[in-house]
Design a protein around this motif. Structure first.
Motif, PDB file in Angstrom:
ATOM      1  N   THR A  70      58.104  26.084  40.613  1.00 19.33           N
ATOM      2  CA  THR A  70      57.388  27.098  41.630  1.00 19.33           C
ATOM      3  C   THR A  70      56.465  28.026  40.644  1.00 19.33           C
ATOM      4  OG1 THR A  70      59.392  28.430  41.112  1.00 19.33           O
ATOM      5  CG2 THR A  70      59.292  26.965  43.399  1.00 19.33           C
ATOM      6  N   PHE A  71      56.433  28.001  39.311  1.00 22.98           N
ATOM      7  CA  PHE A  71      55.497  28.697  38.697  1.00 22.98           C
ATOM      8  C   PHE A  71      55.207  27.712  37.570  1.00 22.98           C
ATOM      9  CE2 PHE A  71      54.011  31.648  35.519  1.00 22.98           C
ATOM     10  CZ  PHE A  71      53.506  32.438  36.349  1.00 22.98           C
ATOM     11  N   GLY A  72      54.065  27.051  37.906  1.00 19.96           N
ATOM     12  CA  GLY A  72      53.396  26.070  37.040  1.00 19.96           C
ATOM     13  C   GLY A  72      51.838  25.997  36.672  1.00 19.96           C
ATOM     14  N   THR A  73      51.518  25.053  36.220  1.00 18.93           N
ATOM     15  CA  THR A  73      50.070  24.863  36.002  1.00 18.93           C
ATOM     16  C   THR A  73      49.358  24.785  37.458  1.00 18.93           C
ATOM     17  OG1 THR A  73      50.520  23.954  33.796  1.00 18.93           O
ATOM     18  CG2 THR A  73      48.140  23.527  34.847  1.00 18.93           C
ATOM     19  N   ASP A  74      49.783  23.746  38.124  1.00 18.73           N
ATOM     20  CA  ASP A  74      49.167  23.506  39.211  1.00 18.73           C
ATOM     21  C   ASP A  74      49.209  24.687  40.520  1.00 18.73           C
ATOM     22  OD1 ASP A  74      48.355  20.912  38.418  1.00 18.73           O
ATOM     23  OD2 ASP A  74      50.363  19.976  39.242  1.00 18.73           O
ATOM     24  N   GLU A  75      50.304  25.477  40.529  1.00 18.78           N
ATOM     25  CA  GLU A  75      50.355  26.607  41.324  1.00 18.78           C
ATOM     26  C   GLU A  75      49.462  27.563  40.983  1.00 18.78           C
ATOM     27  OE1 GLU A  75      51.677  28.745  44.585  1.00 18.78           O
ATOM     28  OE2 GLU A  75      51.844  26.541  44.151  1.00 18.78           O
ATOM     29  N   LEU A  76      49.472  27.613  39.518  1.00 20.09           N
ATOM     30  CA  LEU A  76      48.694  28.971  39.252  1.00 20.09           C
ATOM     31  C   LEU A  76      47.113  28.640  39.314  1.00 20.09           C
ATOM     32  CD1 LEU A  76      48.261  31.320  37.413  1.00 20.09           C
ATOM     33  CD2 LEU A  76      48.386  30.067  35.307  1.00 20.09           C
ATOM     34  N   VAL A  77      46.691  27.470  38.996  1.00 15.58           N
ATOM     35  CA  VAL A  77      45.249  27.148  39.400  1.00 15.58           C
ATOM     36  C   VAL A  77      45.098  27.135  40.867  1.00 15.58           C
ATOM     37  CG1 VAL A  77      43.752  24.932  39.437  1.00 15.58           C
ATOM     38  CG2 VAL A  77      45.114  25.631  37.505  1.00 15.58           C
ATOM     39  N   LYS A  78      45.972  26.814  41.561  1.00 16.04           N
ATOM     40  CA  LYS A  78      45.764  26.821  43.209  1.00 16.04           C
ATOM     41  C   LYS A  78      45.573  28.225  43.647  1.00 16.04           C
ATOM     42  CE  LYS A  78      48.351  26.106  47.503  1.00 16.04           C
ATOM     43  NZ  LYS A  78      49.581  25.617  48.016  1.00 16.04           N
ATOM     44  N   ARG A  79      46.368  29.268  43.088  1.00 15.98           N
ATOM     45  CA  ARG A  79      46.165  30.560  43.622  1.00 15.98           C
ATOM     46  C   ARG A  79      45.012  31.192  42.896  1.00 15.98           C
ATOM     47  NH1 ARG A  79      50.185  31.688  47.305  1.00 15.98           N
ATOM     48  NH2 ARG A  79      51.960  30.702  46.581  1.00 15.98           N
ATOM     49  N   ILE A  80      44.622  31.060  41.733  1.00 19.36           N
ATOM     50  CA  ILE A  80      43.334  31.436  41.263  1.00 19.36           C
ATOM     51  C   ILE A  80      42.081  31.206  42.008  1.00 19.36           C
ATOM     52  CG2 ILE A  80      41.483  31.052  39.290  1.00 19.36           C
ATOM     53  CD1 ILE A  80      43.929  31.145  37.521  1.00 19.36           C
ATOM     54  N   GLN A  81      42.280  29.811  42.656  1.00 13.85           N
ATOM     55  CA  GLN A  81      41.001  29.330  43.261  1.00 13.85           C
ATOM     56  C   GLN A  81      41.139  29.851  44.570  1.00 13.85           C
ATOM     57  OE1 GLN A  81      41.484  25.012  42.859  1.00 13.85           O
ATOM     58  NE2 GLN A  81      40.391  24.897  40.908  1.00 13.85           N
ATOM     59  N   ASN A  82      42.301  30.070  45.270  1.00 17.08           N
ATOM     60  CA  ASN A  82      42.361  30.590  46.549  1.00 17.08           C
ATOM     61  C   ASN A  82      41.764  31.909  46.995  1.00 17.08           C
ATOM     62  OD1 ASN A  82      43.446  27.963  47.701  1.00 17.08           O
ATOM     63  ND2 ASN A  82      45.753  28.977  47.512  1.00 17.08           N
ATOM     64  N   VAL A  83      41.965  32.822  45.622  1.00 13.34           N
ATOM     65  CA  VAL A  83      41.609  34.123  46.049  1.00 13.34           C
ATOM     66  C   VAL A  83      40.065  34.133  45.259  1.00 13.34           C
ATOM     67  CG1 VAL A  83      43.951  34.933  45.821  1.00 13.34           C
ATOM     68  CG2 VAL A  83      42.550  34.803  43.703  1.00 13.34           C
ATOM     69  N   HIS A  84      39.585  33.191  44.951  1.00  9.48           N
ATOM     70  CA  HIS A  84      38.255  33.094  44.319  1.00  9.48           C
ATOM     71  C   HIS A  84      38.276  34.219  43.309  1.00  9.48           C
ATOM     72  CE1 HIS A  84      36.695  30.644  47.613  1.00  9.48           C
ATOM     73  NE2 HIS A  84      37.154  31.531  48.321  1.00  9.48           N
ATOM     74  N   LEU A  85      39.145  33.974  42.319  1.00  8.35           N
ATOM     75  CA  LEU A  85      39.495  35.155  41.344  1.00  8.35           C
ATOM     76  C   LEU A  85      38.088  35.319  40.485  1.00  8.35           C
ATOM     77  CD1 LEU A  85      41.597  37.127  40.241  1.00  8.35           C
ATOM     78  CD2 LEU A  85      42.030  35.562  38.466  1.00  8.35           C
ATOM     79  N   LYS A  86      37.112  34.287  40.212  1.00 13.52           N
ATOM     80  CA  LYS A  86      35.925  34.501  39.331  1.00 13.52           C
ATOM     81  C   LYS A  86      35.059  35.168  40.159  1.00 13.52           C
ATOM     82  CE  LYS A  86      35.676  30.028  36.805  1.00 13.52           C
ATOM     83  NZ  LYS A  86      34.696  28.856  36.496  1.00 13.52           N
ATOM     84  N   ASP A  87      35.098  35.614  41.446  1.00 14.41           N
ATOM     85  CA  ASP A  87      34.165  36.364  42.155  1.00 14.41           C
ATOM     86  C   ASP A  87      34.753  37.801  42.135  1.00 14.41           C
ATOM     87  OD1 ASP A  87      32.722  34.201  42.728  1.00 14.41           O
ATOM     88  OD2 ASP A  87      33.564  33.699  44.549  1.00 14.41           O
ATOM     89  N   VAL A  88      35.841  38.104  41.642  1.00 13.86           N
ATOM     90  CA  VAL A  88      36.424  39.262  41.675  1.00 13.86           C
ATOM     91  C   VAL A  88      36.583  40.045  40.575  1.00 13.86           C
ATOM     92  CG1 VAL A  88      38.738  40.214  42.351  1.00 13.86           C
ATOM     93  CG2 VAL A  88      38.119  38.663  43.721  1.00 13.86           C
ATOM     94  N   VAL A  89      36.745  39.390  39.352  1.00 17.56           N
ATOM     95  CA  VAL A  89      36.755  40.194  38.196  1.00 17.56           C
ATOM     96  C   VAL A  89      35.445  39.281  37.410  1.00 17.56           C
ATOM     97  CG1 VAL A  89      39.104  40.056  38.049  1.00 17.56           C
ATOM     98  CG2 VAL A  89      38.151  38.109  37.321  1.00 17.56           C
TER      99      VAL A  89
END
Length: 232
Positions: free
Chosen positions: A2-21
Motif C-alpha cells: 500500500t506504500f510503494g513505488t506505483d502508489e507514490l507515482v500515482k499520487r504525485i500524478q493525480n495531484v499534478h504535483l509538478k504544477d504545485v511546487v
C-alpha cells in the motif's frame, strides 16, 4: 504493497504535483524505503526521492538542514509504541470474540468461554506489552509460550472446578486448554510481525511456513477433544 513505488507515482500524478511546487524533491519517511524504488519514481514522475527521519516529530528539525542525525534514523519500539497497536486489533476482533465467548458459554459454561477470550486477549493485548520480556526471537514461539502460561491458569481452574469429576474428564479438560489456547495466542502474536520494526518479510514467511501447520493441528486436536468431552 500500500506504500510503494506505483502508489507514490500515482499520487504525485493525480495531484499534478509538478504544477504545485517549484522544486523536484519529495521527502519520504525512512521506513518507506523498503517499498519505494527511488530511481523509478524519478523516471516516471520526475521527482528525486529523499528519505527523511523515522518519526514525523523530527521532520521540522530535518527540514532545516536536510540531514538526518543518527538519533533521527534510529527506530524506537518502546511500550508506548506497542500500546498503540492494541486498540487497532481489538476493534476488528471485539465482535467475533464476543460471539465465540457466547457460543462457548452456552456449550460448556463460563470457564471455557473465559478461556476463549483469554487466549485472544493474550495474543492481542498481553503480547505487545510483554514482547521484549518473552524469550525466543520468533513471534510465533513467543505466542506459544505466552498462550501456554495463560493455559496453565485455566488448567488449574478446571481441576479445581471439577474436583469431583472422573480422572479422565479432568485430564481431558486440561488437555483441551493446553492444546487449543497456545495456538490461538500464537496466531494473533504472529499478526504483529507486520506492525513492528524487528521483523522482515522473509522472516515472517519463514515463521508462517514453520508454525502455521502446528497452530492449525494443535487447535484442531483441542477442538476435537473438546467436542468429545461435551458429547460423552
Amino acid at each position: 504493497g500500500t506504500f510503494g513505488t506505483d502508489e507514490l507515482v500515482k499520487r504525485i500524478q493525480n495531484v499534478h504535483l509538478k504544477d504545485v511546487v517549484k522544486h523536484s524533491t519529495i521527502i519520504l519517511p525512512q521506513l518507506g524505503a523498503t517499498g519505494v524504488a527511488a530511481h523509478k519514481v524519478r523516471k516516471q514522475a520526475g521527482f528525486k526521492v529523499e528519505y527523511g527521519p523515522v518519526r514525523a516529530s523530527d521532520l521540522a528539525e530535518y527540514l532545516k538542514t536536510h540531514i538526518a542525525t543518527p538519533e533521527m534514523r534510529r527506530v524506537q519500539f518502546n511500550l508506548a509504541d506497542r500500546l498503540v497497536l492494541i486498540p487497532i486489533e481489538l476493534v476488528h476482533l471485539l465482535l467475533p470474540m464476543l460471539v465465540v465467548a457466547m457460543v462457548l458459554f452456552f456449550v460448556d459454561g463460563w470457564l471455557t468461554a473465559s478461556a476463549g477470550i483469554a487466549a485472544i486477549v493474550a495474543g492481542v493485548v498481553l503480547f505487545p506489552i510483554l514482547l521484549p520480556l518473552i524469550p525466543t526471537k520468533e513471534f510465533s514461539s513467543k505466542g506459544f509460550l505466552l498462550g501456554g502460561a495463560v493455559a496453565i491458569i485455566f488448567v488449574m481452574l478446571h481441576i479445581f472446578q471439577n474436583a469431583d469429576a472422573s480422572w479422565w474428564r479432568q485430564v481431558g479438560g486440561a488437555l483441551v486448554y493446553i492444546l487449543a489456547m497456545p495456538p490461538v495466542t500464537a496466531f494473533f502474536a504472529l499478526n504483529f510481525t507486520g506492525s513492528t520494526p524487528i521483523t522482515s518479510v522473509s522472516g515472517v514467511r519463514r515463521e508462517m511456513y514453520r508454525y502455521i501447520r502446528w497452530m492449525a493441528g494443535l487447535f484442531a486436536a483441542g477442538i476435537l477433544l473438546f467436542i468429545v468431552l461435551v458429547l460423552v
